[in-house]
Design a protein around this motif. Structure first.
Motif, PDB file in Angstrom:
ATOM      1  N   ALA A  86       0.823  -1.216   0.000  1.00 22.19           N
ATOM      2  CA  ALA A  86       0.000   0.000   0.000  1.00 22.19           C
ATOM      3  C   ALA A  86       0.852   1.260   0.000  1.00 22.19           C
ATOM      4  O   ALA A  86       0.553   2.231  -0.703  1.00 22.19           O
ATOM      5  CB  ALA A  86      -0.928  -0.014   1.216  1.00 22.19           C
ATOM      6  N   LEU A  87       1.944   1.261   0.781  1.00 24.71           N
ATOM      7  CA  LEU A  87       2.784   2.447   0.864  1.00 24.71           C
ATOM      8  C   LEU A  87       3.435   2.758  -0.477  1.00 24.71           C
ATOM      9  O   LEU A  87       3.584   3.927  -0.850  1.00 24.71           O
ATOM     10  CB  LEU A  87       3.850   2.258   1.942  1.00 24.71           C
ATOM     11  CG  LEU A  87       4.750   3.463   2.223  1.00 24.71           C
ATOM     12  CD1 LEU A  87       3.920   4.663   2.674  1.00 24.71           C
ATOM     13  CD2 LEU A  87       5.806   3.122   3.279  1.00 24.71           C
ATOM     14  N   ALA A  88       3.821   1.740  -1.225  1.00 21.84           N
ATOM     15  CA  ALA A  88       4.427   1.955  -2.538  1.00 21.84           C
ATOM     16  C   ALA A  88       3.444   2.629  -3.492  1.00 21.84           C
ATOM     17  O   ALA A  88       3.817   3.529  -4.257  1.00 21.84           O
ATOM     18  CB  ALA A  88       4.917   0.625  -3.116  1.00 21.84           C
ATOM     19  N   LEU A  89       2.190   2.203  -3.457  1.00 19.21           N
ATOM     20  CA  LEU A  89       1.175   2.821  -4.314  1.00 19.21           C
ATOM     21  C   LEU A  89       0.983   4.295  -3.962  1.00 19.21           C
ATOM     22  O   LEU A  89       0.855   5.151  -4.847  1.00 19.21           O
ATOM     23  CB  LEU A  89      -0.146   2.068  -4.165  1.00 19.21           C
ATOM     24  CG  LEU A  89      -0.193   0.647  -4.729  1.00 19.21           C
ATOM     25  CD1 LEU A  89      -1.516  -0.018  -4.361  1.00 19.21           C
ATOM     26  CD2 LEU A  89      -0.024   0.665  -6.241  1.00 19.21           C
ATOM     27  N   VAL A  90       0.957   4.594  -2.667  1.00 16.13           N
ATOM     28  CA  VAL A  90       0.754   5.979  -2.232  1.00 16.13           C
ATOM     29  C   VAL A  90       1.946   6.849  -2.612  1.00 16.13           C
ATOM     30  O   VAL A  90       1.779   7.976  -3.095  1.00 16.13           O
ATOM     31  CB  VAL A  90       0.518   6.016  -0.714  1.00 16.13           C
ATOM     32  CG1 VAL A  90       0.509   7.450  -0.202  1.00 16.13           C
ATOM     33  CG2 VAL A  90      -0.804   5.339  -0.372  1.00 16.13           C
ATOM     34  N   ALA A 275      -2.511   4.178   4.523  1.00 12.51           N
ATOM     35  CA  ALA A 275      -1.225   4.695   4.055  1.00 12.51           C
ATOM     36  C   ALA A 275      -1.389   6.078   3.438  1.00 12.51           C
ATOM     37  O   ALA A 275      -0.554   6.970   3.641  1.00 12.51           O
ATOM     38  CB  ALA A 275      -0.615   3.718   3.049  1.00 12.51           C
ATOM     39  N   GLY A 276      -2.468   6.282   2.693  1.00 15.69           N
ATOM     40  CA  GLY A 276      -2.710   7.581   2.065  1.00 15.69           C
ATOM     41  C   GLY A 276      -2.919   8.682   3.078  1.00 15.69           C
ATOM     42  O   GLY A 276      -2.385   9.795   2.925  1.00 15.69           O
ATOM     43  N   VAL A 277      -3.690   8.409   4.112  1.00 15.92           N
ATOM     44  CA  VAL A 277      -3.922   9.400   5.164  1.00 15.92           C
ATOM     45  C   VAL A 277      -2.616   9.732   5.878  1.00 15.92           C
ATOM     46  O   VAL A 277      -2.315  10.901   6.165  1.00 15.92           O
ATOM     47  CB  VAL A 277      -4.979   8.881   6.163  1.00 15.92           C
ATOM     48  CG1 VAL A 277      -5.050   9.781   7.386  1.00 15.92           C
ATOM     49  CG2 VAL A 277      -6.338   8.797   5.493  1.00 15.92           C
ATOM     50  N   MET A 278      -1.818   8.704   6.149  1.00 15.21           N
ATOM     51  CA  MET A 278      -0.547   8.908   6.850  1.00 15.21           C
ATOM     52  C   MET A 278       0.392   9.794   6.037  1.00 15.21           C
ATOM     53  O   MET A 278       0.943  10.786   6.546  1.00 15.21           O
ATOM     54  CB  MET A 278       0.106   7.540   7.099  1.00 15.21           C
ATOM     55  CG  MET A 278       1.405   7.590   7.859  1.00 15.21           C
ATOM     56  SD  MET A 278       1.118   7.788   9.633  1.00 15.21           S
ATOM     57  CE  MET A 278       2.786   7.514  10.250  1.00 15.21           C
ATOM     58  N   VAL A 279       0.586   9.475   4.775  1.00 15.26           N
ATOM     59  CA  VAL A 279       1.521  10.227   3.938  1.00 15.26           C
ATOM     60  C   VAL A 279       1.022  11.657   3.718  1.00 15.26           C
ATOM     61  O   VAL A 279       1.802  12.616   3.760  1.00 15.26           O
ATOM     62  CB  VAL A 279       1.726   9.505   2.590  1.00 15.26           C
ATOM     63  CG1 VAL A 279       2.542  10.357   1.633  1.00 15.26           C
ATOM     64  CG2 VAL A 279       2.427   8.168   2.815  1.00 15.26           C
ATOM     65  N   THR A 280      -0.282  11.827   3.498  1.00 12.80           N
ATOM     66  CA  THR A 280      -0.835  13.163   3.291  1.00 12.80           C
ATOM     67  C   THR A 280      -0.674  14.023   4.542  1.00 12.80           C
ATOM     68  O   THR A 280      -0.311  15.211   4.451  1.00 12.80           O
ATOM     69  CB  THR A 280      -2.317  13.075   2.915  1.00 12.80           C
ATOM     70  OG1 THR A 280      -2.465  12.266   1.742  1.00 12.80           O
ATOM     71  CG2 THR A 280      -2.893  14.460   2.641  1.00 12.80           C
ATOM     72  N   ALA A 281      -0.928  13.435   5.707  1.00  8.06           N
ATOM     73  CA  ALA A 281      -0.774  14.191   6.954  1.00  8.06           C
ATOM     74  C   ALA A 281       0.676  14.598   7.178  1.00  8.06           C
ATOM     75  O   ALA A 281       0.959  15.718   7.638  1.00  8.06           O
ATOM     76  CB  ALA A 281      -1.277  13.355   8.127  1.00  8.06           C
ATOM     77  N   ILE A 282       1.629  13.721   6.848  1.00  4.09           N
ATOM     78  CA  ILE A 282       3.047  14.068   6.990  1.00  4.09           C
ATOM     79  C   ILE A 282       3.409  15.206   6.039  1.00  4.09           C
ATOM     80  O   ILE A 282       4.155  16.126   6.393  1.00  4.09           O
ATOM     81  CB  ILE A 282       3.926  12.827   6.729  1.00  4.09           C
ATOM     82  CG1 ILE A 282       3.742  11.817   7.859  1.00  4.09           C
ATOM     83  CG2 ILE A 282       5.393  13.215   6.616  1.00  4.09           C
ATOM     84  CD1 ILE A 282       4.486  10.507   7.643  1.00  4.09           C
TER      85      ILE A 282
END
Length: 305
Positions: A86-90, A275-282
């Motif tokens: 999932a993280l790779a896709l994001v 994963a999307g929420v995590m990366v966007t928040a960072i």
């Protein structure tokens, strides 16, 4: 400055953790992914096997602790829809969204600063009235309406730009314009108000008395001191652009984080959502840190304090 940024990092990390936890439980309220990925007439044994393979047969609190263990190593699991991490896709989709947001906020800032400064130089002039009217209209229009009208008028009607895609520069014009209109309208008002206040200060009157020309007074003496409120609003609008990209990317078919998140919610792809929420928040946290640094560059008093 370092102590201040460290405190910001701690509080932002706590907020980020609470956000991810909330998303974890809210995503599971949408139902079981087996209802989407298996046939309607799938037997119970097939549904149980699907849930067992993906860990959905465990109680929610067990799934949550497994998620926390994976979070430590940034392992969000596999995408149900694409069978990839999932993280790779994001991370593949995020650069497109960030580039779209960067071009949009840059265009909005350039237009707003120049327009607001010129409008403040001669308040209540014809230019000031027109700029104020257009900025209020732009700040009031929702992104989805601007996007749909833009496609109908400029892509379908006039055939000036493509309706979707990212392969050429022309395909970026309409999405960037759509995302820039509302921040530009707000920033024109902020820049105008801030410049009017600065232009009435004593040092500007002194510069005028010494014979400084209007262009030098606006863009050399006054603009830097008027930029702090503009930077504040621009930071909020930049974060809003990242969030607003969800709608624009869906309408224009942009392969960014917004479209990926919409597709993941539709298909109950929990790992990609988290994963999307995590990366966007960072990304938004890093943006806020960047704004703090810009504050210190523009106003030395902030850096000292």
């Amino acid at each position: 400055m370092g102590i201040y940024l460290s405190k910001r990092a701690i509080w932002s990390g706590l907020s980020l953790f609470l956000l991810v936890v909330m998303v974890f439980f809210m995503a599971r309220l949408t139902g079981s992914p087996a209802d989407l990925y298996l046939p309607i007439d799938a037997p119970t044994s097939m549904r149980e096997e699907f849930s067992r393979l993906h860990g959905f047969d465990q109680p929610v609190y067990v799934q949550f602790f497994d998620f926390l263990r994976g979070l430590v190593t940034l392992d969000f699991g596999q995408s149900l829809r694409q069978g990839r991490p999932a993280l790779a896709l994001v991370l593949e989709a995020m650069p497109t969204t960030l580039l779209l947001a960067l071009w949009s906020i840059t265009a909005a800032l350039m237009i707003a600063i120049v327009t607001g400064a010129l409008a403040a130089w001669r308040p209540n002039s014809v230019f000031d009235r027109i700029a104020t009217l257009l900025s209020l209209i732009g700040a009031s229009l929702p992104n989805f309406w601007i996007a749909i009208v833009g496609v109908l008028v400029f892509a379908v009607g006039l055939r000036l730009v493509p309706t979707s895609g990212t392969g050429s520069v022309s395909q970026w014009i309409l999405p960037v314009a759509v995302l820039a209109i509302r921040p530009c309208g707000l920033l024109v008002q902020v820049a105008r108000s801030s410049m009017i206040s600065v232009l009435s200060s004593a040092y500007v009157k002194t510069a005028r008395a010494k014979g400084a020309r209007g262009r030098r007074i606006i863009f050399v003496h006054a603009l830097r001191n008027a930029m702090l409120p503009v930077v504040t609003v621009a930071g909020d609008q930049a974060a809003g652009i990242i969030n607003g990209a969800v709608i624009v990317e869906t309408i224009f078919g942009f392969p960014g984080i917004g479209k990926l998140m919409i597709d993941s919610i539709t298909y109950r792809d929990f790992a990609v959502i988290q994963a999307g929420v995590m990366v966007t928040a960072i990304a938004i946290f890093m943006l806020n840190v960047g704004i703090d640094i810009v504050y210190a560059v523009l106003d030395p008093r902030i850096r000292v304090n």
